[in-house]
Motif scaffolding. Structure first.
Motif, PDB file in Angstrom:
ATOM      1  N   ASN A 399       0.876  -1.407   0.004  1.00 21.70           N
ATOM      2  CA  ASN A 399       0.083  -0.239  -0.101  1.00 21.70           C
ATOM      3  C   ASN A 399       1.042   1.766  -0.320  1.00 21.70           C
ATOM      4  O   ASN A 399       0.508   1.985  -0.861  1.00 21.70           O
ATOM      5  CB  ASN A 399      -0.785   0.074   1.431  1.00 21.70           C
ATOM      6  N   GLU A 400       1.927   0.909   0.324  1.00 25.13           N
ATOM      7  CA  GLU A 400       2.447   2.665   0.582  1.00 25.13           C
ATOM      8  C   GLU A 400       3.272   2.541  -0.939  1.00 25.13           C
ATOM      9  O   GLU A 400       3.845   3.826  -1.222  1.00 25.13           O
ATOM     10  CB  GLU A 400       4.275   1.823   1.153  1.00 25.13           C
ATOM     11  N   ARG A 401       3.515   2.299  -1.965  1.00 30.66           N
ATOM     12  CA  ARG A 401       3.820   3.026  -2.676  1.00 30.66           C
ATOM     13  C   ARG A 401       3.468   1.350  -3.737  1.00 30.66           C
ATOM     14  O   ARG A 401       3.389   0.176  -3.691  1.00 30.66           O
ATOM     15  CB  ARG A 401       4.526   3.128  -3.292  1.00 30.66           C
ATOM     16  N   PRO A 402       3.096   1.422  -5.349  1.00 41.64           N
ATOM     17  CA  PRO A 402       2.998   0.800  -6.632  1.00 41.64           C
ATOM     18  C   PRO A 402       4.032  -0.445  -6.424  1.00 41.64           C
ATOM     19  O   PRO A 402       5.070   0.351  -6.370  1.00 41.64           O
ATOM     20  CB  PRO A 402       2.635   1.898  -7.973  1.00 41.64           C
ATOM     21  N   PHE A 403       4.053  -1.371  -6.250  1.00 36.51           N
ATOM     22  CA  PHE A 403       4.490  -2.425  -6.463  1.00 36.51           C
ATOM     23  C   PHE A 403       5.460  -2.662  -4.970  1.00 36.51           C
ATOM     24  O   PHE A 403       6.013  -3.506  -4.789  1.00 36.51           O
ATOM     25  CB  PHE A 403       5.343  -2.093  -7.263  1.00 36.51           C
ATOM     26  N   GLY A 404       4.967  -1.978  -4.046  1.00 38.83           N
ATOM     27  CA  GLY A 404       5.759  -2.388  -2.446  1.00 38.83           C
ATOM     28  C   GLY A 404       6.764  -1.624  -2.138  1.00 38.83           C
ATOM     29  O   GLY A 404       6.940  -1.472  -3.053  1.00 38.83           O
ATOM     30  N   ASN A 405       6.728  -1.334  -0.962  1.00 37.66           N
ATOM     31  CA  ASN A 405       7.961  -0.693  -0.782  1.00 37.66           C
ATOM     32  C   ASN A 405       9.218  -1.869  -0.329  1.00 37.66           C
ATOM     33  O   ASN A 405       8.761  -2.251   0.481  1.00 37.66           O
ATOM     34  CB  ASN A 405       8.071   0.259   0.450  1.00 37.66           C
ATOM     35  N   PRO A 406      10.152  -1.274  -1.418  1.00 38.61           N
ATOM     36  CA  PRO A 406      11.118  -2.240  -1.300  1.00 38.61           C
ATOM     37  C   PRO A 406      12.005  -2.257   0.381  1.00 38.61           C
ATOM     38  O   PRO A 406      12.271  -3.779   0.734  1.00 38.61           O
ATOM     39  CB  PRO A 406      12.111  -2.516  -2.051  1.00 38.61           C
ATOM     40  N   GLU A 407      11.978  -2.214   0.704  1.00 38.42           N
ATOM     41  CA  GLU A 407      12.201  -1.196   2.234  1.00 38.42           C
ATOM     42  C   GLU A 407      11.922  -1.692   3.108  1.00 38.42           C
ATOM     43  O   GLU A 407      12.201  -2.987   4.337  1.00 38.42           O
ATOM     44  CB  GLU A 407      12.458   0.042   2.369  1.00 38.42           C
ATOM     45  N   THR A 408      10.174  -1.857   3.022  1.00 35.00           N
ATOM     46  CA  THR A 408       9.659  -2.670   3.832  1.00 35.00           C
ATOM     47  C   THR A 408       8.935  -3.655   4.038  1.00 35.00           C
ATOM     48  O   THR A 408       8.545  -4.710   4.344  1.00 35.00           O
ATOM     49  CB  THR A 408       8.033  -1.753   4.759  1.00 35.00           C
ATOM     50  N   ILE A 409       9.525  -4.019   2.758  1.00 37.50           N
ATOM     51  CA  ILE A 409       8.823  -5.816   2.038  1.00 37.50           C
ATOM     52  C   ILE A 409       9.958  -6.995   2.644  1.00 37.50           C
ATOM     53  O   ILE A 409       9.399  -7.186   2.935  1.00 37.50           O
ATOM     54  CB  ILE A 409       8.689  -6.019   0.429  1.00 37.50           C
ATOM     55  N   LYS A 410      11.434  -6.008   2.904  1.00 33.18           N
ATOM     56  CA  LYS A 410      12.293  -7.474   3.557  1.00 33.18           C
ATOM     57  C   LYS A 410      11.758  -7.802   5.185  1.00 33.18           C
ATOM     58  O   LYS A 410      11.822  -8.547   5.450  1.00 33.18           O
ATOM     59  CB  LYS A 410      13.543  -7.035   3.633  1.00 33.18           C
TER      60      LYS A 410
ATOM     61  N   ASN B 265      -2.524  11.337  -0.278  1.00 35.02           N
ATOM     62  CA  ASN B 265      -1.995  10.906  -0.447  1.00 35.02           C
ATOM     63  C   ASN B 265      -0.673  11.134  -0.699  1.00 35.02           C
ATOM     64  O   ASN B 265      -1.047  11.441  -1.712  1.00 35.02           O
ATOM     65  CB  ASN B 265      -2.286   9.231  -0.720  1.00 35.02           C
ATOM     66  N   LYS B 266       0.592  10.086  -0.718  1.00 34.77           N
ATOM     67  CA  LYS B 266       1.272   9.921  -2.155  1.00 34.77           C
ATOM     68  C   LYS B 266       0.978  10.180  -2.916  1.00 34.77           C
ATOM     69  O   LYS B 266       0.493   8.827  -3.096  1.00 34.77           O
ATOM     70  CB  LYS B 266       2.881   9.682  -1.136  1.00 34.77           C
ATOM     71  N   THR B 267       1.717  10.664  -4.285  1.00 36.76           N
ATOM     72  CA  THR B 267       1.419  10.371  -5.154  1.00 36.76           C
ATOM     73  C   THR B 267       2.064   8.620  -6.085  1.00 36.76           C
ATOM     74  O   THR B 267       2.720   8.745  -4.918  1.00 36.76           O
ATOM     75  CB  THR B 267       2.373  11.500  -6.772  1.00 36.76           C
ATOM     76  N   PRO B 268       0.602   7.954  -6.590  1.00 35.08           N
ATOM     77  CA  PRO B 268       1.363   6.526  -6.761  1.00 35.08           C
ATOM     78  C   PRO B 268       2.621   6.842  -7.570  1.00 35.08           C
ATOM     79  O   PRO B 268       2.089   8.077  -8.906  1.00 35.08           O
ATOM     80  CB  PRO B 268       0.611   5.658  -7.257  1.00 35.08           C
ATOM     81  N   TRP B 269       3.491   6.043  -7.439  1.00 36.05           N
ATOM     82  CA  TRP B 269       4.448   5.957  -8.799  1.00 36.05           C
ATOM     83  C   TRP B 269       4.820   4.766  -8.654  1.00 36.05           C
ATOM     84  O   TRP B 269       5.778   4.255  -8.145  1.00 36.05           O
ATOM     85  CB  TRP B 269       5.620   7.473  -8.103  1.00 36.05           C
ATOM     86  N   PRO B 270       4.790   4.273 -10.212  1.00 33.16           N
ATOM     87  CA  PRO B 270       4.705   4.782 -11.565  1.00 33.16           C
ATOM     88  C   PRO B 270       3.232   4.885 -10.975  1.00 33.16           C
ATOM     89  O   PRO B 270       2.665   4.073 -10.630  1.00 33.16           O
ATOM     90  CB  PRO B 270       5.767   3.882 -12.411  1.00 33.16           C
ATOM     91  N   GLU B 271       2.559   5.565 -12.035  1.00 33.59           N
ATOM     92  CA  GLU B 271       0.866   6.352 -12.095  1.00 33.59           C
ATOM     93  C   GLU B 271       0.599   5.351 -13.238  1.00 33.59           C
ATOM     94  O   GLU B 271       0.849   6.083 -14.423  1.00 33.59           O
ATOM     95  CB  GLU B 271       0.948   7.491 -12.079  1.00 33.59           C
ATOM     96  N   PHE B 272      -0.138   4.459 -13.227  1.00 31.58           N
ATOM     97  CA  PHE B 272      -0.558   3.530 -13.911  1.00 31.58           C
ATOM     98  C   PHE B 272      -1.400   3.789 -15.540  1.00 31.58           C
ATOM     99  O   PHE B 272      -0.873   3.966 -16.813  1.00 31.58           O
ATOM    100  CB  PHE B 272      -1.467   2.171 -14.128  1.00 31.58           C
ATOM    101  N   THR B 273      -2.292   4.951 -14.889  1.00 32.66           N
ATOM    102  CA  THR B 273      -2.921   5.949 -15.898  1.00 32.66           C
ATOM    103  C   THR B 273      -2.069   6.716 -17.520  1.00 32.66           C
ATOM    104  O   THR B 273      -2.027   7.098 -17.778  1.00 32.66           O
ATOM    105  CB  THR B 273      -3.309   6.424 -15.263  1.00 32.66           C
TER     106      THR B 273
END
Lengths: 617, 479
Positions: A399-410, B265-273
């Motif tokens: 949820n922290e960022r798309p594709f997950g936060n690599p820091e917290t995923i560990k 929220n912080k902007t998602p990145w990459p933003e898929f749209t």
């Protein structure tokens, strides 16, 4: 060639007690390092004996005979089954063939070269450095040694009488992997079929885009059966008919009636553990081995040369790295309206346990490895809380960022891994008997067919549903063992979800048998029908005897020229045919995924629940 | 439907009423009734029977309000927040209950006037009006009491906007950008449909000025637009391409700062749209035509800018004095590992160039027929070249461009458009629609329409064949 004569042996109570205290599997990783000095050998070595039993390796014709024959313990046809029926034997050929060529073109790098990483899964490239002189042959693809271990210290000894007295742990120390241990087997299979960054086994998103087929979800019991098996289920092994304490520990015969259920449940926990571990390992941007870890950023002429730059790029390209372990079909689906995903909501899905919701539209780790975890927890009577916390940590990271936060995923991965280990230990200590398995399946079905606290009934994705169907099939087969008929809705669900996607298997064997003949010094293929008949039931002594009667089979197998076999496979006209068998199967699989609706699963589960309930009365 | 004659009679009456009002206010100085910030007074303030609420029929002057209430979906923008789809969206996004979309700031930013803020608004203002008059025309406190005066009417659109808060809806760029706040996005105002929101259930945005103008239930006369721009359809398309690209890049730039974005929220990145929806959102197929054709970027990377920054934009900008196509942004966005801050810098540069290019084009003389046809040819050529590897978005943009040119051609020379050209455009349109089977939100049949089929074959149309036929139809005119 030694003809082995094995005598029945007395159980050594003390030895078995000692081995019972030895940890089996949970620290397989550390034990593996003990193999550092051992050498791997080619399949041809094994094929010298394991092509076809002969002489008194064969089953005894006298049913009253107490003489133990090799066939009573192993099939002695393992090499032949693997070479002709098991696609692992063509794992390297496929890299050389048109699919591999096209992938090389698209990726801009040669997939048959060690540095691209493909060989690690397709020809045990990660072991090649340790191969004996003239040892591993990459033309073998994934061969005996890849799974059974380096044989330099046991090749002679394992054919001897005394080998049976050794405990699994002792055999392991000599280099033979204890594949009868469900955890060891699961770890091994998933190292390629999920991935293992430490061993350089990673299918990147670029590889998928370039033509690598999607990695299907794996449920270890069904996966083993579909390999196809070159071994018998323990119940069909004559040597295991009279189980004593020694055999029990040496061969993992603790719960012989439900060993497949155990495989599936252990496999579920291992799959979850390894899925998150793969993600976490690749999120380690300080790692000193970029070639093994991040093949996707090492592509092309512009790839950075310095380790520090590679680490930097890996960090920046985390979305690309993460796509490799993300749920393929969460993104790759045609958009339907109304689609089940928006109605269902976004998260991992445990039945009746509302997990943390994630922002819609964020890629998640594959969710199928979570799908059988509940069954494993029910069976082992492990509370769900720690697993749930671990999953929630992964979700929070996602949820922290798309594709997950690599820091917290560990850290989330470590947390979840620990929870899985606790459950694995409890499962190891738990005997799987009829009451336990019945309770497990009934509780599981209740969870999947009744609404949870949020008022919703779970809506698993296709891959999770497929896992569930697989487990239900395994359990119902084992519960139903010896009884007539099958549980109809279970069979219907299996076919609905296409959990045995091998429609072209027999056509493929026939084709490969022809190739085998062409690659051998024999020119007679009149054994084909006998061999295919043998494959339909490898436990049948009469099928085997029939096959053995025709000498042409053995001549073909032992005079097989491996490089000719490989070049025959990739001959124009042949490879297209083989590829088409695969493609046609994959088309059906992909269609099952496209057509899937959770509603269909739910209906079948209710029917299964009713069918099992009636059986209980 | 009101009859023309009746309408004319009522119009006269309306003019008389306006005249009376003028007399009342003629001594008023031409200054804004209120200083900035102007406040919205609500649609009812525009809806007095004597003014914009004469109910003479759709699109008839002085019936703006009734045209809007009767025909314009903007009128229902707030109401839709209470339907089941909206319930599901907010449930997915915020886990909130039914009916809460109407109280959700993210939704209100576009689905109501004044971004949902009722404070500092007149007593007539209500969220329930949805996207009302002042959403597009600007908060009316500054102009409501003067905008009908002759002196006011003599002011330029720019002056009206700057000094009185009446938005310039007349100039193409200005109109495009007014629509684009919601229909492309404006992160600074919290107006953003990002991938989170789409996955929750909101439709994607694919705005194009000419098509939107053509389909919009207008409360003004098309002839007014044509008076200002005889080549309105084509020019609106071309200027709209540039301006929408600019707005989309502005949104991208804002996304790179991480300050904006949905829900604070912080902007998602990459933003898929930012990327082509249907590159990922398609059922996987073995040996698909896309796979066979190969990839122009790294395999498995996300293709950027299909709708707002694709080939159509490239063609529009070909004759521009400035090199405005955002090549640098494109290069960065098409690879993983692009640094958001660097993307932001590239956006900034591109935005400046695009603004220059758009205003240049807007001020350029009316396009004549040969200019229109040469642009059409470029679009068709591009379609032909990419007919077996293009994306749905790309072809849809080409279609919209060709349709706009077609309509302007028809405006300039009503008898001149070859029937075949019209016919082929309809075929292209239907092809683009038919690749979405019933129940699908993605063009699942798209790749089936690759390849070339000679006409009159049962196998049906393909993009290759239709772009070829369009070319023939266009050339037939020259002969």
């Amino acid at each position: 060639m030694t003809l082995i004569k094995i005598q029945p042996i007395q159980g050594l109570l003390i030895a078995s007690l000692i081995s019972f205290l030895l940890p089996t599997g949970s620290n397989a990783q550390e034990k593996k390092d003990a193999w550092a000095d051992l050498k791997y050998q080619s399949a041809a070595k094994c094929g010298e004996c394991h092509a076809l039993p002969k002489g008194n390796q064969l089953p005894s014709e006298d049913p009253a005979s107490k003489e133990l024959r090799a066939w009573d313990v192993v099939l002695m046809t393992e090499y032949s089954i693997w070479k002709t029926h098991d696609k692992h034997a063509q794992a390297y050929a496929v890299l050389v063939g048109p699919r591999g060529k096209r992938m090389s073109e698209i990726l801009g790098q040669d997939v048959t070269k060690q540095e691209t990483g493909c060989l690690n899964c397709h020809a045990m490239g990660n072991l090649a450095a340790k191969a004996d002189l003239g040892g591993l042959d990459k033309l073998d693809g994934v061969s005996c040694a890849g799974c059974h271990g380096p044989s330099s210290k046991w090749l002679g000894e394992h054919a001897e009488f005394n080998w049976r007295k050794k405990t699994a742990a002792q055999k392991h120390d000599l280099g033979m992997r204890d594949l009868r241990d469900p955890e060891v087997r699961s770890m091994l299979c998933v190292s390629c079929h999920i991935g293992n960054a430490g061993e350089g086994k990673v299918v990147t998103h670029a590889m998928f885009a370039a033509g690598h087929p999607p990695l299907p979800p794996i449920e270890i019991a069904t996966f083993s059966k579909n390999e196809p098996q070159h071994w018998r289920n323990p119940k069909n092994v004559p040597y295991f008919k009279n189980v004593n304490a020694e055999k029990k520990t040496n061969y993992h015969l603790e719960d012989i009636d439900f060993f497949r259920t155990r495989l599936a449940l252990v496999g579920a926990l291992v799959s979850l553990k390894e899925t998150v571990k793969l993600a976490a390992d690749r999120a380690d941007f300080a790692n000193k081995n970029p070639t093994m870890l991040w093949p996707e950023i090492m592509m092309g002429a512009n790839a950075p040369k310095e380790i520090a730059q590679q680490q930097e790029l890996a960090k920046a390209a985390w979305p690309e790295i993460a796509m490799a372990h993300s749920d393929c079909f969460a993104c790759h689906h045609d958009l339907k309206y109304p689609g089940f995903r928006q109605v269902r909501g976004y998260s991992f899905h445990l039945a009746q346990r509302p997990l943390l919701r994630v922002s819609p539209g964020r890629p998640l780790l594959r969710s199928w490895p979570t799908s059988l975890v509940e069954a494993a927890l029910i069976a082992s009577e492990t509370p769900i809380d720690e697993i749930e916390k671990g999953l929630n940590s992964i979700l929070a990271s996602s949820n922290e960022r798309p594709f997950g936060n690599p820091e917290t995923i560990k850290s989330a991965s470590i947390q979840l891994s620990k929870a899985c280990d606790v459950a694995l230990a409890k499962l190891r200590a738990k005997k799987l008997d009829k009451p336990t398995v019945t309770r497990t399946v009934q509780e599981l079905l209740r969870l999947y067919t009744k609404p949870g606290p949020d008022g919703k009934i779970i809506s698993p994705d296709y891959e999770s549903a497929r896992q569930l169907a697989s487990l239900l099939e395994v359990i119902s087969e084992e519960l139903n063992e010896g009884k007539k008929g099958t549980i109809v809705p279970v069979t219907e669900l299996s076919s609905l979800l296409n959990i045995h996607p091998y429609q072209n298997r027999i056509s493929r064997v026939k084709e490969v048998l022809d190739i085998t003949v062409r690659a051998s010094r024999s020119d007679k293929s009149d054994f084909k029908d006998d061999f295919i008949n043998y494959l339909t039931d490898i436990s049948s002594a009469s099928n085997l005897v029939k096959l053995v009667k025709n000498p042409n089979f053995l001549v073909t197998m032992i005079t097989l020229d491996n490089s000719k076999f490989n070049s025959e496979i990739n001959k124009p006209g042949v490879i297209e045919k083989l590829q088409k068998f695969d493609d046609d199967e994959e088309v059906i699989t992909l269609k099952s995924i496209s057509d899937y609706e959770p509603e269909l699963l739910r209906k079948k589960l209710v029917e299964i629940s009713e069918a099992l309930g009636n059986k209980g009365k | 439907m009101i009859s023309f004659l009746k309408a004319k009679a009522l119009k006269k009456f309306a003019l008389l009423t306006m005249g009376a009002m003028f007399i009342c206010f003629r001594t008023a100085p031409i200054t804004a009734a209120e200083k900035e910030p102007f406040t919205p007074l609500g649609a009812p303030s525009c809806a007095s029977a004597a003014c914009h609420n004469q109910n003479l029929g759709k699109g008839i002057p002085f019936s703006e309000y009734t045209t809007w209430t009767g025909f314009d979906p903007h009128h229902k923008a707030y109401a839709v927040l209470f339907n089941p789809r909206s319930d599901r969206i907010v449930k997915n996004l915020y886990n909130t209950g039914p009916g809460s979309a109407g109280a959700t700031q993210l939704c209100l930013n576009c689905h109501s006037t004044n971004q949902g803020k009722s404070d500092h608004a007149g007593p007539g203002f209500s969220l329930t009006e949805g996207v009302g008059c002042e959403s597009c025309h600007g908060a009316s406190s500054g102009y409501i009491s003067v905008h009908f005066t002759e002196k006011f009417k003599k002011l330029s659109s720019q002056e009206k906007e700057k000094d009185f808060g009446l938005t310039n809806t007349k100039d193409l760029s200005s109109r495009n950008n007014m629509c684009a706040d919601c229909h492309v996005g404006n992160a600074k105002k919290g107006m953003e449909v990002n991938h989170d929101l789409i996955a929750a259930g909101h439709p994607r945005l694919n705005f194009e000025l000419s098509a939107y103008s053509a389909q919009y239930p207008k409360h003004w006369k098309m002839s007014d637009d044509l008076k200002r721009y005889p080549d309105f359809n084509a020019k609106a398309w071309a200027v709209g391409q540039i301006q929408s690209s600019k707005i989309a890049l502005q949104l991208l730039q804002d996304r790179t700062t991480g300050l904006h974005g949905v829900d604070g929220n912080k902007t998602p990145w990459p933003e898929f749209t930012e990327f082509d929806c249907f590159s990922c959102h398609k059922d996987l197929k073995i040996n698909s035509k896309k796979y066979q054709g190969g990839y122009s970027n790294k395999p498995g990377s996300l293709p950027w800018g299909g709708w707002f920054n694709g080939n159509a934009l490239k063609l529009v900008l070909e004759d521009s004095k400035v090199k405005a196509f955002p090549t640098e942004v494109s290069l960065q966005m098409n690879q993983f590992g692009a640094q958001p801050s660097k993307v932001g810098q590239s956006c900034k540069k591109a935005i400046e160039q695009l603004e220059i290019a758009a205003l240049d084009l807007e001020k350029s003389p009316t396009w004549n027929k040969s200019q229109l046809l040469s642009l059409a040819k470029k679009l068709i050529d591009s379609g032909k070249t990419n007919a077996e590897k293009g994306s749905w978005d790309e072809f849809a943009q080409l279609y919209l461009g060709l349709a706009a040119i077609h309509n302007s051609w028809d405006d300039l020379d009503p008898q001149g458009v070859p029937k075949d050209f019209t016919k082929e455009l309809v075929i292209l349109r239907d092809l683009l629609k038919d690749v979405f089977p019933k129940g699908f939100d993605s063009p699942s049949l798209f790749e089936d329409k690759f390849g070339f089929n000679p006409r009159n074959e049962k196998s049906g149309e393909t993009f290759s064949s239709v772009f070829r036929s369009l070319q023939i139809a266009l050339e037939s005119n020259r002969r």
